[in-house]
Enzyme design. Structure first.
Site, PDB file in Angstrom:
ATOM      1  N   ARG A   1      10.069  -0.055 -15.372  1.00 46.37           N
ATOM      2  CA  ARG A   1       9.860   0.351 -13.984  1.00 46.37           C
ATOM      3  C   ARG A   1      10.847  -0.427 -13.123  1.00 46.37           C
ATOM      4  O   ARG A   1      11.580  -1.264 -13.626  1.00 46.37           O
ATOM      5  CB  ARG A   1       8.413   0.088 -13.553  1.00 46.37           C
ATOM      6  CG  ARG A   1       7.875  -1.175 -14.137  1.00 46.37           C
ATOM      7  CD  ARG A   1       7.072  -2.035 -13.253  1.00 46.37           C
ATOM      8  NE  ARG A   1       7.595  -2.228 -11.938  1.00 46.37           N
ATOM      9  CZ  ARG A   1       8.459  -3.194 -11.602  1.00 46.37           C
ATOM     10  NH1 ARG A   1       8.920  -4.052 -12.482  1.00 46.37           N
ATOM     11  NH2 ARG A   1       8.869  -3.309 -10.357  1.00 46.37           N
ATOM     12  N   GLY A   2      10.836  -0.106 -11.817  1.00 46.88           N
ATOM     13  CA  GLY A   2      11.842  -0.702 -10.936  1.00 46.88           C
ATOM     14  C   GLY A   2      13.051   0.222 -10.953  1.00 46.88           C
ATOM     15  O   GLY A   2      13.527   0.607 -12.030  1.00 46.88           O
ATOM     16  N   ALA A   3      13.540   0.571  -9.762  1.00 47.55           N
ATOM     17  CA  ALA A   3      14.561   1.616  -9.675  1.00 47.55           C
ATOM     18  C   ALA A   3      15.796   1.368 -10.567  1.00 47.55           C
ATOM     19  O   ALA A   3      16.187   2.257 -11.339  1.00 47.55           O
ATOM     20  CB  ALA A   3      14.960   1.794  -8.213  1.00 47.55           C
TER      21      ALA A   3
ATOM     22  N   GLN B   1       2.142  -5.128  -9.296  1.00 48.12           N
ATOM     23  CA  GLN B   1       3.415  -5.642  -9.842  1.00 48.12           C
ATOM     24  C   GLN B   1       3.773  -7.013  -9.261  1.00 48.12           C
ATOM     25  O   GLN B   1       4.457  -7.805  -9.904  1.00 48.12           O
ATOM     26  CB  GLN B   1       4.571  -4.675  -9.535  1.00 48.12           C
ATOM     27  CG  GLN B   1       4.476  -3.344 -10.231  1.00 48.12           C
ATOM     28  CD  GLN B   1       3.844  -2.297  -9.332  1.00 48.12           C
ATOM     29  OE1 GLN B   1       2.898  -2.585  -8.594  1.00 48.12           O
ATOM     30  NE2 GLN B   1       4.317  -1.071  -9.398  1.00 48.12           N
TER      31      GLN B   1
ATOM     32  N   ASP C   1      13.872   1.874  -3.611  1.00 48.31           N
ATOM     33  CA  ASP C   1      14.006   2.919  -4.631  1.00 48.31           C
ATOM     34  C   ASP C   1      14.984   4.000  -4.201  1.00 48.31           C
ATOM     35  O   ASP C   1      15.566   4.685  -5.035  1.00 48.31           O
ATOM     36  CB  ASP C   1      12.645   3.540  -4.948  1.00 48.31           C
ATOM     37  CG  ASP C   1      11.809   2.550  -5.732  1.00 48.31           C
ATOM     38  OD1 ASP C   1      11.259   1.625  -5.108  1.00 48.31           O
ATOM     39  OD2 ASP C   1      11.770   2.665  -6.971  1.00 48.31           O
TER      40      ASP C   1
ATOM     41  N   LYS D   1       8.181   0.531  -2.489  1.00 49.04           N
ATOM     42  CA  LYS D   1       6.773   0.512  -2.907  1.00 49.04           C
ATOM     43  C   LYS D   1       5.829   0.626  -1.713  1.00 49.04           C
ATOM     44  O   LYS D   1       6.027  -0.010  -0.681  1.00 49.04           O
ATOM     45  CB  LYS D   1       6.527  -0.787  -3.688  1.00 49.04           C
ATOM     46  CG  LYS D   1       5.133  -0.998  -4.223  1.00 49.04           C
ATOM     47  CD  LYS D   1       4.591   0.155  -5.022  1.00 49.04           C
ATOM     48  CE  LYS D   1       5.468   0.546  -6.189  1.00 49.04           C
ATOM     49  NZ  LYS D   1       5.051   1.829  -6.832  1.00 49.04           N
TER      50      LYS D   1
END
Ligand code: MRU
Length: 388
Positions: A75-77, A228, A269, A280
């Site tokens: 995850r994470g752009a 997160q 993102d 987020k």
């Protein structure tokens, strides 16, 4: 053996330069890497289990990639983008069994793109790979080409994020000189090394500040529903020995009113070229509170997270909505076991918007690999003149 040697040289090189690489209990890891013995296998850290279990997953099939992205094992752009780059290489490997192999790759590219819609890095990396296919003729050549390009995307991500740290640390350094005390930084979600290949975006200047001996303390938003911040950011900061405090998401406004936040740094993102920032869910509320309290609000934005094709966010940034289950249940460790518990009346419906958009007027600036700019079209085009 060659791989181990390469990693050792890499770590030694950066240590010689005085640059920190990210560690797990003292050992360097990145979030994604090619298997040493079989280059068709890609290793990732399964982020669903952290901080309670450190588990490495191997991605083999295109479905493995889709599931890892969709279910947020990665995850994470920026990391989603790099993973998608490898997915297209694997699609090319699988395409050898298909009658119409180009069709197969294009179909798999669309499949991967559909896994998570908000992070522009995903479609950017997939398109970067697809562009190579248009320019060459031999299927076996594509496989090597796509492999090398995926590795290049991975390496570029490391360098870009390292550079964001070097550019962004100046803001922290200046605050430290001016305030002559610990700099209190608030961050949201996880924009650390786990969200990228290495270093992170929003956390990269913080890691760099720590490496330079600047006294910092980080307020870590827990970031419901997936937590997160509480799980990943806190774990990363703990591993690097950086002072931090995890706070419930609603605490930031109070801290800002009381003068104990000096700067907010978050990731993104997808940022449009007029500087509207999708990040987020909850980022917008932090930006409003920062604005009301005159606190600088910076967004660490690698160029791979800037959508140069949209000039305003208005109704153009797709906002992912995830399963209600993530709101309904919270997971954690109970007597050594990972468990999930229900926190909502069973019949109550829940909504799970994964991202929101912070308008550019609330953003003090963008920290990019090319430098820091205003969150305006002019600022972005000064740093990226050929892309705006
Ligand atoms: O849903 P996630 O965990 O993929 O969302 C992550 C974020 O929102 C990060 O802030 C963003 O991707 C920037 S990461 C460097």
């Amino acid at each position: 053996l060659k791989g181990i040697l390469f990693i050792s040289i890499y770590i030694a090189f950066f240590h010689l330069l005085g640059i920190n690489t990210m560690k797990v209990k003292g050992k360097h890891f990145s979030s994604i890497w090619v298997d040493e013995l079989d280059k068709s296998l890609i290793n990732i850290i399964d982020q669903r289990k952290l901080p309670f279990e450190f588990k490495i997953l191997q991605l083999r099939t295109i479905k493995d990639y889709f599931d890892a992205i969709k279910d947020m094992a990665v995850r994470g752009a920026p990391l989603i983008g790099v993973t998608a780059g490898f997915a297209i290489y694997v699609a090319a490997l699988e395409s050898q069994n298909s009658a119409d192999w180009t069709r197969y790759i294009v179909d798999m590219a669309n499949y991967i793109k559909s896994a998570r819609p908000t992070a522009v890095n995903l479609e950017w990396a997939v398109n970067d790979q697809l562009n190579l296919i248009e320019s060459s003729g031999n299927p076996s050549e594509y496989i090597e080409l796509l492999y090398h390009n995926a590795c290049k995307l991975r390496e570029n991500d490391i360098e870009i994020n390292r550079q964001i740290g070097i550019n962004g640390v100046v803001l922290i350094e200046n605050l430290n000189k001016y305030l002559k005390r610990t700099v209190n930084i608030l961050t949201h979600c996880n924009a650390g090394w786990l969200a990228t290949v290495d270093y992170g975006t929003a956390l990269s200047p913080i890691f760099e500040a720590n490496a330079r001996g600047i006294d910092v303390h980080v307020w870590v938003d827990e970031t419901r529903p997936r937590n997160q911040g509480a799980k990943l950011t806190a774990w990363e900061l703990e591993n690097e020995g950086i002072k931090h405090t995890v706070i419930p998401d609603n605490t930031g406004g109070h801290l800002m009113q009381n003068g104990i936040v000096d700067i907010v740094i978050v990731g993104t993102d997808r940022t449009s070229i007029n500087g509207d920032v999708a990040n987020k869910i909850g980022t917008y509320l932090k930006a409003l509170a920062a604005y009301d309290n005159n606190i600088p609000f910076y967004v660490a934005a690698p160029s791979s997270s800037i959508d140069f094709s949209i000039d305003t966010s208005k109704s153009k940034i797709p906002i992912e909505q995830r399963d209600q289950r993530e709101v309904r249940y919270v997971d954690g460790l109970l007597e050594g076991q990972l468990v999930e518990i229900l926190t909502v009346p069973e019949e109550s419906p829940c909504a799970n918007y994964a991202f929101d958009v912070t308008p550019s007027r609330l953003v003090t600036g963008l920290i990019t690999e090319m430098g820091i700019c205003s969150s305006k079209k002019e600022g972005i085009s000064n740093l990226f003149p050929n892309r705006v």
